[in-house]
Structure formats: structure tokens, C-alpha cells
Write a protein that holds these residues in place. Structure first.
Motif, PDB file in Angstrom:
ATOM      1  N   LYS A  31      16.085  15.578  69.855  1.00 47.28           N
ATOM      2  CA  LYS A  31      15.960  16.906  69.241  1.00 47.28           C
ATOM      3  C   LYS A  31      17.049  17.841  69.752  1.00 47.28           C
ATOM      4  O   LYS A  31      17.638  18.607  68.991  1.00 47.28           O
ATOM      5  N   ALA A  32      17.310  17.778  71.064  1.00 50.70           N
ATOM      6  CA  ALA A  32      18.357  18.624  71.656  1.00 50.70           C
ATOM      7  C   ALA A  32      19.726  18.274  71.090  1.00 50.70           C
ATOM      8  O   ALA A  32      20.546  19.157  70.801  1.00 50.70           O
ATOM      9  N   ILE A  33      19.977  16.987  70.925  1.00 55.33           N
ATOM     10  CA  ILE A  33      21.264  16.542  70.375  1.00 55.33           C
ATOM     11  C   ILE A  33      21.427  17.025  68.938  1.00 55.33           C
ATOM     12  O   ILE A  33      22.481  17.563  68.557  1.00 55.33           O
ATOM     13  N   MET A  34      20.391  16.864  68.154  1.00 55.31           N
ATOM     14  CA  MET A  34      20.482  17.242  66.746  1.00 55.31           C
ATOM     15  C   MET A  34      20.614  18.747  66.558  1.00 55.31           C
ATOM     16  O   MET A  34      21.119  19.214  65.537  1.00 55.31           O
ATOM     17  N   ALA A  35      20.185  19.517  67.570  1.00 56.27           N
ATOM     18  CA  ALA A  35      20.280  20.973  67.486  1.00 56.27           C
ATOM     19  C   ALA A  35      21.583  21.516  68.083  1.00 56.27           C
ATOM     20  O   ALA A  35      21.845  22.722  68.015  1.00 56.27           O
ATOM     21  N   ASP A  36      22.388  20.636  68.654  1.00 52.14           N
ATOM     22  CA  ASP A  36      23.623  21.053  69.325  1.00 52.14           C
ATOM     23  C   ASP A  36      24.706  21.357  68.291  1.00 52.14           C
ATOM     24  O   ASP A  36      25.297  20.447  67.700  1.00 52.14           O
ATOM     25  N   GLU A  37      24.985  22.624  68.098  1.00 54.96           N
ATOM     26  CA  GLU A  37      25.948  23.048  67.076  1.00 54.96           C
ATOM     27  C   GLU A  37      27.381  22.636  67.408  1.00 54.96           C
ATOM     28  O   GLU A  37      28.238  22.581  66.527  1.00 54.96           O
ATOM     29  N   THR A 422      29.662  10.749  66.517  1.00 58.87           N
ATOM     30  CA  THR A 422      29.018   9.970  65.457  1.00 58.87           C
ATOM     31  C   THR A 422      27.943   9.045  66.013  1.00 58.87           C
ATOM     32  O   THR A 422      26.810   9.016  65.521  1.00 58.87           O
ATOM     33  N   VAL A 423      28.274   8.294  67.070  1.00 57.48           N
ATOM     34  CA  VAL A 423      27.285   7.362  67.625  1.00 57.48           C
ATOM     35  C   VAL A 423      26.158   8.112  68.321  1.00 57.48           C
ATOM     36  O   VAL A 423      25.005   7.653  68.321  1.00 57.48           O
ATOM     37  N   LEU A 424      26.464   9.270  68.895  1.00 54.50           N
ATOM     38  CA  LEU A 424      25.421  10.076  69.537  1.00 54.50           C
ATOM     39  C   LEU A 424      24.434  10.596  68.494  1.00 54.50           C
ATOM     40  O   LEU A 424      23.210  10.543  68.696  1.00 54.50           O
ATOM     41  N   LYS A 425      24.945  11.059  67.371  1.00 51.31           N
ATOM     42  CA  LYS A 425      24.079  11.526  66.289  1.00 51.31           C
ATOM     43  C   LYS A 425      23.237  10.381  65.731  1.00 51.31           C
ATOM     44  O   LYS A 425      22.062  10.558  65.402  1.00 51.31           O
ATOM     45  N   GLN A 426      23.843   9.216  65.608  1.00 50.31           N
ATOM     46  CA  GLN A 426      23.106   8.057  65.098  1.00 50.31           C
ATOM     47  C   GLN A 426      21.960   7.696  66.032  1.00 50.31           C
ATOM     48  O   GLN A 426      20.856   7.360  65.581  1.00 50.31           O
ATOM     49  N   TRP A 427      22.219   7.764  67.332  1.00 56.71           N
ATOM     50  CA  TRP A 427      21.149   7.489  68.304  1.00 56.71           C
ATOM     51  C   TRP A 427      20.026   8.514  68.149  1.00 56.71           C
ATOM     52  O   TRP A 427      18.844   8.156  68.153  1.00 56.71           O
ATOM     53  N   ALA A 428      20.406   9.775  68.022  1.00 51.44           N
ATOM     54  CA  ALA A 428      19.407  10.839  67.898  1.00 51.44           C
ATOM     55  C   ALA A 428      18.566  10.656  66.629  1.00 51.44           C
ATOM     56  O   ALA A 428      17.341  10.859  66.650  1.00 51.44           O
ATOM     57  N   ALA A 429      19.203  10.263  65.531  1.00 50.64           N
ATOM     58  CA  ALA A 429      18.490  10.059  64.282  1.00 50.64           C
ATOM     59  C   ALA A 429      17.473   8.937  64.390  1.00 50.64           C
ATOM     60  O   ALA A 429      16.392   8.995  63.793  1.00 50.64           O
TER      61      ALA A 429
END
Length: 432
Positions: A31-37, A422-429
């Protein structure tokens, strides 16, 4: 203080509670990653910068070692045929012995101190090779693999250049390494004595070119890059294609020899160099105390280390970075070579203890793959902050002052950060 569990909580129940807590922790981090602008901001800026192909504002050339690291982002903003054309430039000016150049440039701009190469297959272009380094061939093969991974376009493998297909030319590049940059004694790739992944030798004139003072050595970076390229070639190799060698066997042999000769199991780190014709340093200098961060990251990418070793390598890198106020795990080496030991490059300058997100950012994907998502996000964060603070992508940073240095609009940093995010967002998803 010992905590006693109520008798009615069984081991399986406790294990389930622990698993739920871990899942909850992942969800919170996701959640923190996905909210990181910062992530969206930096990716958008990276794609804008990747409208070009040269390494940065200080370079007119398209460098293969750089292009290999931002090709995925390039394919987001360019037609695939345009990117393919840039890849093929390097095959069109490939040496007769199979060697690959570092950079290609418009002939009219070939005005640096390099020894330029020309080819009738590439009119209007010049090229040069930093002969002290041994990563050009591997970088090009890796770039072809990334191109295919993103586009699905395997026709590039059958492009015919000067009577040879790209597949054949990639094998020629491997064979060049086995003939010209190879130690039969150790079964490993060789190069001049440079700092980690750097392309400047210790002393003696034009630092990027082999000369009579060159000390030949074996290091982890060159061999990790070679094995990654071998694995990529095997993965690309069409069914039924008769390769000149069994490259999987070659990769396995190099991996075994890396473990035998370069990995210090007691210190849980890679030695800087294995020398072939003497060291450029006097006996009183203990080079083995230096941690090679960039090469270690590439070694992990190549699959040389166990999960426990990866954890320890990362701990050492974080500890090294913590010793300098503005350092991240992108710092090339720690401690840097004393200036008097490496006359061609002062301590804390450029590749001798400068901080390069171009390499540090490559650790994010491996950390995620080994289950260290929290570490990945924490170690990427200061790299993101300085891009925001400095309003751009820079070649390297001074770890003492935090000042950005070198080329501005450095596409290598932009490409590596784009991929890491990209890979960080994929992990978060996957874990939200």
C-alpha cells in the motif's frame, strides 16, 4: 522475558498466525509503495529523457553498456524498428574477430581522443572500444534479449549483416572473448585492472586503452556479465539451431570457476582481482579489504550466490553506504582506492567511490526475487529522493557532499530507475 502461549494455541495455529502477520505486513508495504508519488513522477521523467539514445549530455555516442540498461524504457517511447536499428549498429561495425565496440557516433562528431573504427557496412558512423574493459560483447547480447522480451520480435536474430545472421554474430562475440579475453588457467574472462565495473585502468597514459603498463586481471563484473549473456543467448536460441558450442556448459563452467577463484567464502564477498601478470599495487596494500558493490550486484543477477549469501552481501553493501553521509548501495567500491594507488582516478571521484544509481538500482529486482521487498524499497528510496531534489538524472553523485556529478540527463540512471520502479510496482500489485 519468555512468553508462554496459551495451551490451546497449537503449533499449526501459531504458524498460521505468523503467516497472516507476514501477509498483513506485505499488504501494508504494498500500500505504501502504491501510494508513493515519487514512483510515477520519476518514471514519467525517465520516459521523457529516453526520447534519445546517447548516454547523456556529455556524450555524443550511443554506448552499448548504457543502452543495454535503458532499452526497455526506450521501447516505451520509440517504435520497435527504431530501437532495433540502434542495436544493429553494433553488429554492423563488429570486428572481424568478433569483438564489439563500446560506442557508435556520427562520424562528424568523432572528435574525442579515441582510436576510431569505420566500416563499409555502417556509412556515416564511427566507433571506438575501451580496450581495458570486457563487457561490450555481453552487453550487446543482453540488449538483444531485452528487445525480444519486450517486443516479442525474434526476427532480429535472423537479420543478415555482412553475410552473417545476428545469431552467428553473437556467437562470434563469445568466441572472441574465449580467444582474446580468456584465462585458460582459471577458465574465466579477463580484462585490465580497473575499479570494479569501471573502464579506466590504474595508471599509464590514456586510461581506457591497453598499453605496456596494463596489468591483466580477472574480476567478478566481467564474468557475471558474460554468464548473464550466455544464459540470454541460450534462452533466445531457436529450436533446431546448431550453435557453435554448448553455451549452457560454458556458463556452468564459468559459474563454477567464479565460485572457486573469486568468491571469498570466509569474508562472504568477492575479491577485487585475480592477477595474471602481476599487480599494479605494492605488497603493503591490501586490496582485498575493498568491497566491490557493482560487481557483486551483477554476480547476484547472474545467479552466483545462495539466498543466505545474497542477504549477507546486501548487509555489507548497506553497511558500507552508511559510512558516508550521502551514499547509497550505488557507491562503486568501499573504501575507495587511495589516490596514490590509483593515479588515473582520485579517491571519491567518478568510478573510485562515486555513487552510481546506474548500478545501485540494479539490486532492487534481485532483492524482490529473494523476498526482501522491505529492503528493496528502503534501499531504492534515497536514489529516488536525489532525482527529485536535483530535478534530473545525473551520472554519479559525490558521497561526501551529495552533489550530482558527471553527465546530466544520464540515460543509464533513468533506464535503471524506470526498470526498478516497474518491478517494485509489480510486486506491490501482487501483494496489495
Amino acid at each position: 522475558m519468555k512468553i508462554l502461549l496459551p495451551f490451546f494455541i497449537t503449533l499449526s495455529t501459531f504458524t498460521g498466525l505468523a503467516a497472516n502477520a507476514q501477509t498483513t505486513g506485505k499488504a501494508t508495504l504494498a500500500k505504501a509503495i502504491m501510494a508513493d508519488e515519487r514512483l510515477d513522477t520519476i518514471q514519467a521523467r525517465a520516459l521523457k529523457l529516453l526520447s534519445g539514445f546517447s548516454a547523456g549530455t556529455s556524450y555524443n555516442e550511443v554506448w552499448i553498456r548504457d543502452f543495454n540498461t535503458f532499452i526497455k524504457g526506450s521501447l516505451r517511447v520509440h517504435p520497435k524498428d527504431e530501437v532495433k536499428t540502434k542495436i544493429l549498429l553494433f553488429f554492423k561495425i563488429q570486428g572481424d574477430d568478433g569483438n564489439i565496440v563500446d560506442g557508435v557516433v556520427d562520424s562528424a562528431k568523432a572528435n574525442v581522443g579515441y582510436k576510431y573504427r569505420y566500416s563499409p557496412l555502417l556509412r556515416g558512423w564511427a566507433a571506438h572500444k575501451n580496450t581495458v574493459e570486457t563487457d561490450q560483447e555481453s552487453s550487446l547480447v543482453q540488449a538483444v534479449k531485452k528487445y525480444i522480451d519486450v517486443t516479442g520480435d525474434k526476427t532480429i536474430l535472423n537479420e543478415v549483416i555482412g553475410g552473417k545472421t545476428v545469431l552467428q554474430r553473437m556467437e562470434d562475440a563469445f568466441i572472441y572473448l574465449q580467444k582474446d579475453r580468456w584465462s585458460a588457467k582459471y577458465g574465466l574472462v579477463t580484462g585490465a585492472t580497473t575499479i570494479d565495473w569501471g573502464d579506466v585502468q590504474a595508471d599509464g597514459g590514456w586510461g581506457v586503452a591497453i598499453n605496456d603498463k596494463t596489468k591483466w586481471a580477472i574480476d567478478i563484473y566481467d564474468n557475471a556479465m558474460f554468464v548473464m549473456a550466455l544464459h540470454d543467448f541460450v534462452a533466445m536460441q531457436p529450436k533446431g539451431y546448431k550453435a557453435k558450442q554448448n553455451w549452457s556448459v560454458v556458463a556452468a563452467a564459468v559459474t563454477k570457476n567464479v565460485r572457486k577463484y573469486l568468491w571469498d567464502s570466509k569474508a562472504q564477498k568477492y575479491i577485487p582481482h585475480l592477477y595474471l601478470n602481476g599487480s599494479p599495487f605494492t605488497p603493503d596494500f591490501n586490496e582485498k579489504e575493498i568491497l566491490y558493490l557493482g560487481g557483486s550486484i551483477c554476480a547476484i543477477q547472474a545467479g552466483f550466490n545462495t539466498p543466505a549469501e545474497v542477504k549477507e552481501i546486501n548487509r555489507q553493501m548497506v553497511a558500507a553506504a552508511a559510512k558516508e553521509k550521502h551514499a547509497t548501495i550505488g557507491i562503486t567500491v568501499y573504501p575507495p582506492y587511495p589516490t596514490e594507488r590509483f593515479p588515473n582516478m582520485h579517491s571519491y571521484d567518478y568510478q573510485n567511490g562515486g555513487d552510481w544509481t546506474w548500478f545501485g538500482g540494479r539490486m532492487i529486482a534481485p532483492l524482490l526475487s529473494y523476498g526482501y521487498a522491505k529492503d528493496a524499497y528502503a534501499e531504492l528510496s534515497p536514489m529516488l529522493d536525489r532525482v527529485i531534489t536535483n530535478k534530473g538524472f545525473f551520472e554519479w553523485y559525490d558521497v561526501r557532499s551529495g552533489t550530482p556529478k558527471g553527465s546530466g540527463d544520464f540515460r543509464g540512471e533513468a533506464g535503471v530507475l524506470y526498470d526498478a520502479i516497474t518491478v517494485l510496482k509489480q510486486w506491490a500489485a501482487r501483494n496489495k
